[in-house]
Design an enzyme around this catalytic site. Sequence first.
Site, short mmCIF file in Angstrom:
data_model
loop_
_atom_site.label_atom_id
_atom_site.label_comp_id
_atom_site.label_asym_id
_atom_site.label_seq_id
_atom_site.Cartn_x
_atom_site.Cartn_y
_atom_site.Cartn_z
N ASP A 1 23.21 -29.66 3.42
CA ASP A 1 24.05 -30.14 2.32
C ASP A 1 23.84 -31.64 2.14
O ASP A 1 22.93 -32.23 2.74
CB ASP A 1 25.53 -29.75 2.53
CG ASP A 1 26.20 -30.52 3.66
OD1 ASP A 1 25.53 -31.35 4.32
OD2 ASP A 1 27.41 -30.30 3.89
N THR B 1 28.51 -31.45 10.47
CA THR B 1 28.71 -31.06 11.87
C THR B 1 27.81 -29.92 12.33
O THR B 1 27.73 -29.65 13.53
CB THR B 1 30.16 -30.56 12.07
OG1 THR B 1 30.37 -29.46 11.16
CG2 THR B 1 31.17 -31.66 11.77
N HIS C 1 18.35 -16.03 25.81
CA HIS C 1 19.35 -14.99 26.08
C HIS C 1 19.89 -14.34 24.81
O HIS C 1 20.21 -13.15 24.82
CB HIS C 1 20.54 -15.57 26.86
CG HIS C 1 20.20 -15.92 28.28
ND1 HIS C 1 21.16 -16.20 29.22
CD2 HIS C 1 19.00 -16.05 28.91
CE1 HIS C 1 20.58 -16.49 30.38
NE2 HIS C 1 19.27 -16.41 30.22
N CYS D 1 24.30 -29.71 8.40
CA CYS D 1 25.34 -30.26 7.51
C CYS D 1 25.98 -31.41 8.28
O CYS D 1 25.32 -31.97 9.16
CB CYS D 1 26.34 -29.18 7.07
SG CYS D 1 27.33 -28.42 8.37
N HIS E 1 19.51 -8.80 28.18
CA HIS E 1 19.94 -9.65 27.05
C HIS E 1 19.84 -8.87 25.73
O HIS E 1 20.65 -9.05 24.83
CB HIS E 1 19.11 -10.93 27.01
CG HIS E 1 19.22 -11.72 28.28
ND1 HIS E 1 20.41 -12.27 28.70
CD2 HIS E 1 18.30 -12.00 29.23
CE1 HIS E 1 20.22 -12.88 29.86
NE2 HIS E 1 18.95 -12.73 30.21
C1 RB5 Z 1 30.93 -32.13 4.14
O1 RB5 Z 1 31.78 -33.21 3.98
C2 RB5 Z 1 31.15 -31.46 5.48
O2 RB5 Z 1 32.34 -30.78 5.47
C3 RB5 Z 1 29.98 -30.56 5.82
O3 RB5 Z 1 28.81 -31.29 5.82
C4 RB5 Z 1 30.06 -29.88 7.16
O4 RB5 Z 1 30.28 -30.80 8.19
C5 RB5 Z 1 30.92 -28.70 7.26
O5 RB5 Z 1 31.02 -28.02 8.29
#
Ligand code: RB5
Length: 157
Positions: A17, A76, A107, A74, A142
Amino acid sequence: MEERRTNRMMKIGIGNDHAAVDMKNEVVEFLKEKGYEVVNFGTDKKESSNYPEYGRKVAEAVAAGEVDLGILICGTGVGISLAANKVKGIRAVVCSEPYSAKLSRQHNNTNVLAFGARVIGIELAKMIIEEWLNAEFMGGRHQDRIDMITEIENENE
Ligand code: RB5
Protein backbone atom coordinates in the site's frame (compact mmCIF):
# COMPACT_ATOMS: atom_id res chain seq x y z
CA MET A 1 25.23 -21.99 -10.47
CA GLU A 2 22.42 -24.40 -9.65
CA GLU A 3 20.84 -21.97 -7.16
CA ARG A 4 20.97 -19.14 -9.66
CA ARG A 5 19.19 -21.20 -12.31
CA THR A 6 16.43 -22.04 -9.83
CA ASN A 7 16.14 -18.39 -8.80
CA ARG A 8 15.78 -17.25 -12.39
CA MET A 9 12.79 -19.48 -12.89
CA MET A 10 11.03 -18.31 -9.77
CA LYS A 11 8.39 -15.61 -10.13
CA ILE A 12 7.51 -13.49 -7.11
CA GLY A 13 4.40 -11.33 -6.84
CA ILE A 14 4.84 -8.23 -4.72
CA GLY A 15 2.10 -6.06 -3.25
CA ASN A 16 2.09 -2.94 -1.08
CA ASP A 17 0.00 0.00 0.00
CA HIS A 18 0.98 3.69 0.18
CA ALA A 19 2.98 3.15 3.39
CA ALA A 20 5.49 0.89 1.64
CA VAL A 21 6.19 2.32 -1.82
CA ASP A 22 9.86 3.11 -1.13
CA MET A 23 10.52 -0.18 0.58
CA LYS A 24 8.72 -2.06 -2.21
CA ASN A 25 11.01 -0.45 -4.79
CA GLU A 26 14.10 -1.46 -2.83
CA VAL A 27 12.83 -5.00 -2.38
CA VAL A 28 12.09 -5.30 -6.10
CA GLU A 29 15.65 -4.21 -6.92
CA PHE A 30 17.03 -6.68 -4.38
CA LEU A 31 15.01 -9.56 -5.80
CA LYS A 32 15.93 -8.73 -9.39
CA GLU A 33 19.62 -8.59 -8.46
CA LYS A 34 19.20 -12.08 -7.00
CA GLY A 35 17.78 -13.28 -10.31
CA TYR A 36 14.09 -13.53 -9.41
CA GLU A 37 11.36 -12.43 -11.77
CA VAL A 38 9.09 -9.92 -10.01
CA VAL A 39 5.49 -8.99 -10.79
CA ASN A 40 4.34 -5.74 -9.18
CA PHE A 41 0.73 -5.84 -7.94
CA GLY A 42 1.18 -2.95 -5.51
CA THR A 43 0.61 0.76 -5.71
CA ASP A 44 3.39 3.08 -6.85
CA LYS A 45 1.62 6.12 -5.39
CA LYS A 46 1.92 7.52 -1.90
CA GLU A 47 -1.68 8.72 -1.70
CA SER A 48 -3.75 6.80 0.82
CA SER A 49 -4.81 3.40 -0.51
CA ASN A 50 -6.43 0.23 0.82
CA TYR A 51 -4.14 -2.66 1.73
CA PRO A 52 -6.79 -5.43 1.26
CA GLU A 53 -6.78 -4.72 -2.48
CA TYR A 54 -3.07 -5.51 -2.82
CA GLY A 55 -3.08 -8.41 -0.38
CA ARG A 56 -5.86 -9.97 -2.38
CA LYS A 57 -4.21 -9.44 -5.78
CA VAL A 58 -0.97 -11.12 -4.74
CA ALA A 59 -2.74 -13.92 -2.87
CA GLU A 60 -4.98 -14.70 -5.83
CA ALA A 61 -1.97 -14.75 -8.16
CA VAL A 62 -0.18 -17.20 -5.83
CA ALA A 63 -3.30 -19.37 -5.44
CA ALA A 64 -3.78 -19.44 -9.24
CA GLY A 65 -0.12 -20.36 -9.81
CA GLU A 66 0.53 -17.17 -11.81
CA VAL A 67 3.44 -16.48 -9.45
CA ASP A 68 5.31 -18.94 -7.24
CA LEU A 69 5.35 -16.90 -4.03
CA GLY A 70 4.17 -13.54 -2.75
CA ILE A 71 5.69 -10.73 -0.71
CA LEU A 72 3.43 -8.12 0.90
CA ILE A 73 4.35 -4.87 2.60
CA CYS A 74 2.11 -2.34 4.32
CA GLY A 75 2.73 -0.17 7.40
CA THR A 76 2.88 -3.13 9.79
CA GLY A 77 2.43 -6.11 7.46
CA VAL A 78 -0.61 -7.06 9.51
CA GLY A 79 -3.57 -5.82 7.49
CA ILE A 80 -2.21 -6.92 4.14
CA SER A 81 -1.41 -10.43 5.46
CA LEU A 82 -4.88 -10.75 7.01
CA ALA A 83 -6.39 -10.01 3.61
CA ALA A 84 -4.09 -12.51 1.87
CA ASN A 85 -4.96 -15.23 4.36
CA LYS A 86 -8.63 -15.00 3.36
CA VAL A 87 -7.78 -16.45 -0.06
CA LYS A 88 -8.08 -20.23 -0.18
CA GLY A 89 -4.74 -21.99 -0.16
CA ILE A 90 -2.79 -19.02 1.14
CA ARG A 91 -0.56 -19.26 4.18
CA ALA A 92 0.76 -15.77 4.79
CA VAL A 93 3.13 -14.97 7.66
CA VAL A 94 4.06 -11.56 9.10
CA CYS A 95 7.72 -11.51 10.12
CA SER A 96 9.96 -8.94 11.75
CA GLU A 97 12.92 -11.29 12.13
CA PRO A 98 14.55 -14.01 9.99
CA TYR A 99 14.12 -16.99 12.35
CA SER A 100 10.33 -17.08 12.09
CA ALA A 101 10.56 -16.45 8.35
CA LYS A 102 12.78 -19.51 7.87
CA LEU A 103 10.68 -21.74 10.14
CA SER A 104 7.47 -20.55 8.51
CA ARG A 105 8.72 -22.11 5.28
CA GLN A 106 10.24 -25.24 6.81
CA HIS A 107 7.27 -26.10 9.05
CA ASN A 108 4.27 -24.15 7.76
CA ASN A 109 5.06 -24.02 4.04
CA THR A 110 4.08 -20.36 3.88
CA ASN A 111 3.55 -19.09 0.38
CA VAL A 112 3.28 -15.39 1.23
CA LEU A 113 5.67 -13.32 3.36
CA ALA A 114 4.58 -9.99 4.86
CA PHE A 115 6.37 -7.31 6.86
CA GLY A 116 5.90 -3.70 7.86
CA ALA A 117 7.69 -0.76 6.26
CA ARG A 118 7.01 1.20 9.45
CA VAL A 119 8.37 -1.62 11.61
CA ILE A 120 11.64 -2.84 10.08
CA GLY A 121 14.38 -1.31 7.93
CA ILE A 122 15.40 -2.43 4.47
CA GLU A 123 18.49 -4.40 5.55
CA LEU A 124 16.50 -6.49 8.01
CA ALA A 125 13.81 -6.93 5.35
CA LYS A 126 16.45 -8.32 2.98
CA MET A 127 17.69 -10.80 5.61
CA ILE A 128 14.12 -11.94 6.27
CA ILE A 129 13.44 -12.37 2.56
CA GLU A 130 16.65 -14.31 2.02
CA GLU A 131 15.99 -16.74 4.87
CA TRP A 132 12.42 -17.23 3.70
CA LEU A 133 13.30 -17.84 0.06
CA ASN A 134 16.20 -20.17 0.81
CA ALA A 135 14.34 -22.39 3.28
CA GLU A 136 12.59 -25.54 2.11
CA PHE A 137 9.42 -27.15 3.40
CA MET A 138 10.24 -30.24 5.47
CA GLY A 139 7.02 -32.17 4.82
CA GLY A 140 6.23 -35.25 6.97
CA ARG A 141 4.44 -34.38 10.22
CA HIS A 142 4.40 -30.74 9.13
CA GLN A 143 2.33 -31.68 6.09
CA ASP A 144 -0.16 -33.44 8.37
CA ARG A 145 -0.59 -30.21 10.33
CA ILE A 146 -1.02 -28.16 7.19
CA ASP A 147 -3.66 -30.67 6.08
CA MET A 148 -5.45 -29.89 9.35
CA ILE A 149 -5.36 -26.17 8.52
CA THR A 150 -6.74 -26.91 5.05
CA GLU A 151 -9.52 -28.92 6.68
CA ILE A 152 -10.54 -25.87 8.72
CA GLU A 153 -10.46 -23.78 5.53
CA ASN A 154 -12.64 -26.31 3.67
CA GLU A 155 -15.16 -26.56 6.49
CA ASN A 156 -15.61 -22.78 6.58
CA GLU A 157 -16.20 -22.03 2.90
C1 RB5 B 1 -2.10 2.46 6.65
O1 RB5 B 1 -2.10 3.64 7.37
C2 RB5 B 1 -1.89 1.26 7.55
O2 RB5 B 1 -3.01 1.04 8.30
C3 RB5 B 1 -1.50 0.05 6.74
O3 RB5 B 1 -0.36 0.32 6.00
C4 RB5 B 1 -1.20 -1.20 7.54
O4 RB5 B 1 -0.25 -0.95 8.53
C5 RB5 B 1 -2.34 -1.97 8.02
O5 RB5 B 1 -2.23 -3.03 8.63
